[in-house]
Write a protein that holds these residues in place. Structure first.
Motif, mmCIF file in Angstrom:
data_model
loop_
_atom_site.group_PDB
_atom_site.id
_atom_site.type_symbol
_atom_site.label_atom_id
_atom_site.label_comp_id
_atom_site.label_asym_id
_atom_site.label_seq_id
_atom_site.Cartn_x
_atom_site.Cartn_y
_atom_site.Cartn_z
ATOM 1 N N PRO A 4 38.139 -32.062 28.073
ATOM 2 C CA PRO A 4 37.549 -31.984 26.735
ATOM 3 C C PRO A 4 36.570 -30.833 26.610
ATOM 4 O O PRO A 4 36.460 -30.204 25.568
ATOM 5 N N GLU A 429 28.839 -29.693 27.659
ATOM 6 C CA GLU A 429 29.339 -30.604 26.659
ATOM 7 C C GLU A 429 28.295 -31.668 26.365
ATOM 8 O O GLU A 429 28.200 -32.153 25.242
ATOM 9 N N PHE A 433 27.193 -32.670 22.749
ATOM 10 C CA PHE A 433 27.401 -34.041 22.267
ATOM 11 C C PHE A 433 26.089 -34.673 21.810
ATOM 12 O O PHE A 433 26.029 -35.366 20.792
ATOM 13 N N SER A 436 25.481 -33.357 18.447
ATOM 14 C CA SER A 436 26.381 -33.889 17.421
ATOM 15 C C SER A 436 26.057 -35.347 17.122
ATOM 16 O O SER A 436 26.170 -35.795 15.994
ATOM 17 N N GLN A 437 25.595 -36.090 18.122
ATOM 18 C CA GLN A 437 25.218 -37.475 17.870
ATOM 19 C C GLN A 437 23.999 -37.561 16.944
ATOM 20 O O GLN A 437 23.701 -38.595 16.366
ATOM 21 N N ARG A 438 23.289 -36.472 16.817
ATOM 22 C CA ARG A 438 22.160 -36.478 15.873
ATOM 23 C C ARG A 438 22.568 -35.858 14.537
ATOM 24 O O ARG A 438 21.726 -35.544 13.708
ATOM 25 N N GLY A 439 23.869 -35.601 14.390
ATOM 26 C CA GLY A 439 24.351 -35.073 13.116
ATOM 27 C C GLY A 439 24.419 -33.555 13.071
ATOM 28 O O GLY A 439 24.660 -32.968 12.023
ATOM 29 N N ILE A 440 24.209 -32.911 14.203
ATOM 30 C CA ILE A 440 24.214 -31.445 14.239
ATOM 31 C C ILE A 440 25.595 -30.966 14.695
ATOM 32 O O ILE A 440 26.027 -31.280 15.801
ATOM 33 N N GLY A 441 26.263 -30.237 13.837
ATOM 34 C CA GLY A 441 27.619 -29.773 14.133
ATOM 35 C C GLY A 441 27.649 -28.724 15.238
ATOM 36 O O GLY A 441 26.613 -28.211 15.658
ATOM 37 N N ALA B 48 30.174 -43.740 19.513
ATOM 38 C CA ALA B 48 29.474 -42.511 19.101
ATOM 39 C C ALA B 48 30.443 -41.332 18.975
ATOM 40 O O ALA B 48 30.110 -40.312 18.404
ATOM 41 N N GLY B 49 31.638 -41.471 19.554
ATOM 42 C CA GLY B 49 32.648 -40.433 19.364
ATOM 43 C C GLY B 49 32.763 -39.437 20.490
ATOM 44 O O GLY B 49 33.245 -38.329 20.319
ATOM 45 N N ARG B 50 32.329 -39.827 21.667
ATOM 46 C CA ARG B 50 32.448 -38.913 22.804
ATOM 47 C C ARG B 50 33.933 -38.716 23.122
ATOM 48 O O ARG B 50 34.681 -39.680 23.251
ATOM 49 N N ASN B 51 34.358 -37.461 23.256
ATOM 50 C CA ASN B 51 35.807 -37.237 23.334
ATOM 51 C C ASN B 51 36.385 -37.275 24.750
ATOM 52 O O ASN B 51 37.545 -36.953 24.943
ATOM 53 N N PRO B 72 31.956 -36.946 15.704
ATOM 54 C CA PRO B 72 30.683 -37.529 16.149
ATOM 55 C C PRO B 72 29.540 -37.203 15.197
ATOM 56 O O PRO B 72 28.707 -38.065 14.907
ATOM 57 N N GLU B 73 29.512 -35.940 14.682
ATOM 58 C CA GLU B 73 28.391 -35.590 13.807
ATOM 59 C C GLU B 73 28.455 -36.335 12.483
ATOM 60 O O GLU B 73 27.436 -36.728 11.939
ATOM 61 N N ALA B 76 27.155 -39.805 12.914
ATOM 62 C CA ALA B 76 25.689 -39.784 12.913
ATOM 63 C C ALA B 76 25.166 -39.663 11.492
ATOM 64 O O ALA B 76 24.235 -40.352 11.092
ATOM 65 N N ARG B 77 25.802 -38.763 10.724
ATOM 66 C CA ARG B 77 25.335 -38.526 9.353
ATOM 67 C C ARG B 77 25.554 -39.757 8.476
ATOM 68 O O ARG B 77 24.848 -39.971 7.496
ATOM 69 N N LEU B 80 24.970 -43.744 12.096
ATOM 70 C CA LEU B 80 25.081 -44.340 13.429
ATOM 71 C C LEU B 80 24.213 -43.542 14.403
ATOM 72 O O LEU B 80 24.265 -42.314 14.425
ATOM 73 N N PHE B 81 23.408 -44.256 15.136
ATOM 74 C CA PHE B 81 22.501 -43.584 16.068
ATOM 75 C C PHE B 81 22.688 -44.154 17.463
ATOM 76 O O PHE B 81 22.768 -45.370 17.647
ATOM 77 N N LEU B 82 22.761 -43.269 18.434
ATOM 78 C CA LEU B 82 22.854 -43.717 19.822
ATOM 79 C C LEU B 82 21.614 -43.259 20.583
ATOM 80 O O LEU B 82 21.334 -42.068 20.656
ATOM 81 N N ALA B 102 18.517 -31.648 12.475
ATOM 82 C CA ALA B 102 19.340 -32.849 12.347
ATOM 83 C C ALA B 102 19.229 -33.439 10.940
ATOM 84 O O ALA B 102 20.235 -33.763 10.300
ATOM 85 N N GLU B 105 20.945 -31.190 8.371
ATOM 86 C CA GLU B 105 22.402 -31.240 8.480
ATOM 87 C C GLU B 105 22.919 -32.511 7.817
ATOM 88 O O GLU B 105 23.949 -32.520 7.158
ATOM 89 N N LYS B 106 22.177 -33.588 8.012
ATOM 90 C CA LYS B 106 22.576 -34.851 7.398
ATOM 91 C C LYS B 106 22.457 -34.751 5.876
ATOM 92 O O LYS B 106 23.344 -35.187 5.138
#
Lengths: 482, 252
Positions: A4, A429, A433, A436-441, B48-51, B72-73, B76-77, B80-82, B102, B105-106
């Motif tokens: 990945p 990664e 990740f 991205s989990q915080r919404g940042i692309g 959370a969408g980890r690939n 995943p982003e 979050a937007r 969902l928070f991890l 963050a 972006e949201k």
């Protein structure tokens, strides 16, 4: 590396180079090729005095006997020096006293590049000299600078108006015998900026030169000379762009800085020449000699560079620390993506006693690019209590790029203190990740991580340009991670 | 809020989750417990969408949307928070800058204008007071040189700032001493409200002394094999996981 991760790293794709357009304007050009007649032609175009022509010819004859260097950490196809146009200028005969006389096409060009030469739109606090191919188009804020006695003009103008200063300092830091490209530049340089800051004057605004290569098959050979007289201060910034063209274009500039006693020169570069396409076709060869001398005691020269463009960047902005207690600094960010190459770093030559130097280099390599740091710290016999601190960090994006470090140290005085730190990291990664989990692309994440990595260097840039440099970093790396 | 149906996932061909079913309603706190290797962290990573993980079967509905279909982003937007078990260091990027990016972006995703710098700082200051965060933490590089406790508190602070609808806490108690555990739990409890749900993943019961769950589920071999209320956690504390393993094996 897990699958990945490779996926992510292969995914980001370059945004088109934003500055790749061509300005359609009538040009006055020299015939292709290089010989004494061309040197004379350039000198005549500039209406130069005899001593200047003599200097050019000496340099040219010396250059003929030299060989191209080959110690660098990359290969490039042999440059055919007879296939280059050495002089190209927009056709415009009158001397420019006001912007009303500047061709609107040129104004539009700089407007498009985000450099406004028009009074009302100018960046406040920044005076700009705009160089288009071989000539300086306009220098802003001349009057305001004059009040302080600051001279900021095209070097071709300085040759006429301030011959004593030019004669005294031109070639004093980088002699034409210095290296192959410096000799070439000395023979054919067309324009560039000249700065003189009088004794005790703190230059009231940032000075900036914006270089634009436009014409096809031309080389750009600019020459910059900055003299800071005793106790003065100046901050100078250069920026540059070029159209997208399939062939490589040579840019071989020479920059000389002279800081007299207690003077300080801060020289910042945001280099964004066309880097070539993804496969490495086209782009600028950025082979530049930049050197400053701290002539007097307590003088300081600080180089900051953000190098994102060019197919090949090959340069080592250096400091000769001659005055006792003088300081040299080098802050560098070099980003290479796709097929780009950078071989850059600095030389710190400690001659005076208690001289200090600091090197902070951040190299970022993405795609299949190669990024080398090459630096020399030399402490001469009489340089008692010299100090150097070198920090050299590399960041790799993806698994096809390379980072190389070539530090050279020559110490001839045992009172010297030298520190060297180096690190290599990788955008993982995990970091992406987490973002991205915080919404940042992805793109935002890379830009954030890279900017964080370069923070120390970006902090050195004048405020007006730090933001631009940050954006530039993001753009150059778009497409680097996939 | 979150409805997981028959979720199966594998990594490198090895199946880890073998049909998870879980329904979390607004305001509920669910704890997932289980022995090592049961698939607890895989569950949080998949949500959370980890690939690294491949979802082979199942549906996850998050607030009426297909969670598994989102990047995943975007997850979050959407809220969902991890909270990571091992928060990642990002040198040179301050928590302030990170959170500003963050949040904006949201906001962009939601079609809102970016927050003005002064508004953002005001908002952050109020959250810092609420969460009793040390000022210096937000200006330091994100997680760099943070102690274990500081990292986890920073995760909870980020949670407070991002105001998620569903927060997943992945072994937040791991590596914490009792004082840090108390601080972190107090932070989480402040964020509990009727509209926000929590999925607390933990190996040990002690975290659940502080964050008292509405439901406790035991995960074993990629399946939820037992569910109950908070007392189930106490029972596990006393009896360990072996009796559950035996129950499962006996049923097979």
């Amino acid at each position: 590396m897990s699958e990945p991760e490779v996926d992510i790293i292969d995914q980001v794709v370059s945004q088109e180079y934003k500055y790749g357009f061509v300005t359609d304007i009538e040009m006055d050009t020299a015939p292709k090729g290089l010989n004494e007649d061309i040197v004379r032609f350039i000198s005549a175009k500039k209406n130069e005095p005899e001593w200047m022509l003599e200097y050019r010819l000496k340099a040219f004859r010396y250059w003929l006997k030299m060989e191209e260097p080959n110690w660098q950490n990359f290969n490039y196809p042999k440059i055919n020096y007879q296939d280059i146009i050495y002089y190209a200028a927009p056709k415009q005969k009158i001397a420019l006293d006001s912007l009303d006389q500047v061709d609107p096409e040129l104004l539009k060009t700089f407007e498009k590049l985000g450099i406004s030469l028009l009074e009302q739109k100018r960046l406040t606090g920044v005076a700009v000299d705009a160089v288009f191919d071989s000539v300086s188009i306009a220098t802003t804020f001349k009057e305001q600078l004059k009040e302080k006695g600051v001279i900021f003009c095209a070097i071709s103008e300085a040759v006429h108006k301030h011959p004593d200063l030019v004669k005294k300092y031109l070639s004093s830091v980088v002699p034409y015998t210095d290296n192959y490209f410096a000799a070439l530049n000395s023979a054919v340089f067309s324009d560039g900026s000249f700065v003189y800051i009088p004794k005790g004057v703190r230059c009231p605004m940032e000075l900036s030169t914006y270089f634009r290569i436009n014409a096809e098959n031309t080389g750009q050979f600019e020459r910059t000379l900055i003299i800071a007289d005793e106790g003065s201060y100046v901050s100078y910034l250069e920026g540059c762009t070029a159209p997208m063209r399939d062939e490589n274009q040579l840019h071989a500039a020479v920059v000389e800085l002279i800081a007299l006693e207690k003077a300080e020169i801060k020289y910042s570069t945001v280099q964004n020449w066309y880097p070539g396409d993804k496969e490495g076709k086209g782009g600028i060869y950025n082979f530049v000699t930049k050197r400053g001398i701290c002539e007097g005691a307590y003088a300081k020269i600080s180089w900051t560079q953000v190098e994102t463009g060019s197919a090949i960047t090959w340069k080592y902005p250096s400091c000769i620390l001659k005055g006792d207690y003088s300081t040299g600094e080098f802050f560098s960010v070099a980003v290479t993506n796709n097929a780009q190459v950078a071989d850059t770093g600095t030389k710190m030559i400690h001659i005076g006693k208690h001289t200090k130097s600091r090197i902070v280099s951040k190299g970022i390599s993405a795609g299949k690019s190669h990024n080398s740091y090459r630096g020399l710290v030399k402490v001469n016999k009489k340089a008692e209590h010299a100090r150097n601190y070198t920090q050299c960090d590399s960041m790799l994006i993806g698994d096809r790029s390379g980072a190389h470090t070539f530090p050279y140290i020559e110490v001839n005085n045992n009172t010297a203190t030298l520190e060297h730190e180096a690190s290599t990291s990788k955008i993982g990664e995990d970091q992406i990740f987490y973002c991205s989990q915080r919404g940042i692309g992805l793109e935002e994440a890379i830009s954030l991580i890279v900017n964080g990595f370069c923070k120390e260097v970006l902090n050195q840039l004048p405020m007006e340009f730090a933001v631009e440099a940050q954006k530039l970093l993001a753009v150059s790396l778009e497409g680097s991670v996939g | 809020m979150l409805k997981i149906e028959n979720l199966k996932a594998s990594i490198e061909g090895k199946s880890i989750l073998n049909g998870i079913n879980l329904d979390i309603k607004p305001g509920e706190v669910h704890a997932i417990m289980g022995p090592n290797g049961a698939g607890k962290s895989t569950l949080s990573a998949v949500l959370a969408g980890r690939n690294d993980y491949e979802v082979t079967e199942g549906v996850v509905d998050f607030l009426g949307k297909d969670l598994l279909d989102m990047s995943p982003e975007d997850r979050a937007r959407e809220g969902l928070f991890l909270a990571f078990q091992y928060p990642i260091e990002i040198p040179g990027v301050s928590t302030t800058n990170f959170l500003k990016t963050a949040i904006n972006e949201k906001r962009k995703y939601l079609g809102l204008e970016p927050m003005e710098a002064t508004d953002f700082l005001k908002f952050m200051r109020s959250k810092m007071e609420e969460m009793e965060m040390d000022k210096s933490l937000t200006s330091r590089s994100l997680n760099e040189g943070f102690s274990g406790g500081e990292k986890k508190r920073n995760e909870v602070f980020q949670m407070a700032m991002l105001e998620p609808k569903l927060a997943i806490l992945d072994e937040t108690d791991s590596g914490l001493d009792i004082d840090a555990l108390r601080l972190v739990s107090a932070g989480v409890n402040k964020l509990r409200n009727p509209d926000r749900s929590f999925l607390v993943i933990t190996h040990y019961q002690r975290l659940l002394d502080y964050i008292v769950p509405d439901f406790v589920h035991v995960l074993y071999k990629g399946r939820i094999v037992k569910s109950g209320d908070a007392s189930l956690a106490k029972e596990l504390e006393v009896k360990g996981y072996d009796w559950i393993k035996q129950e499962v094996e006996a049923a097979v």
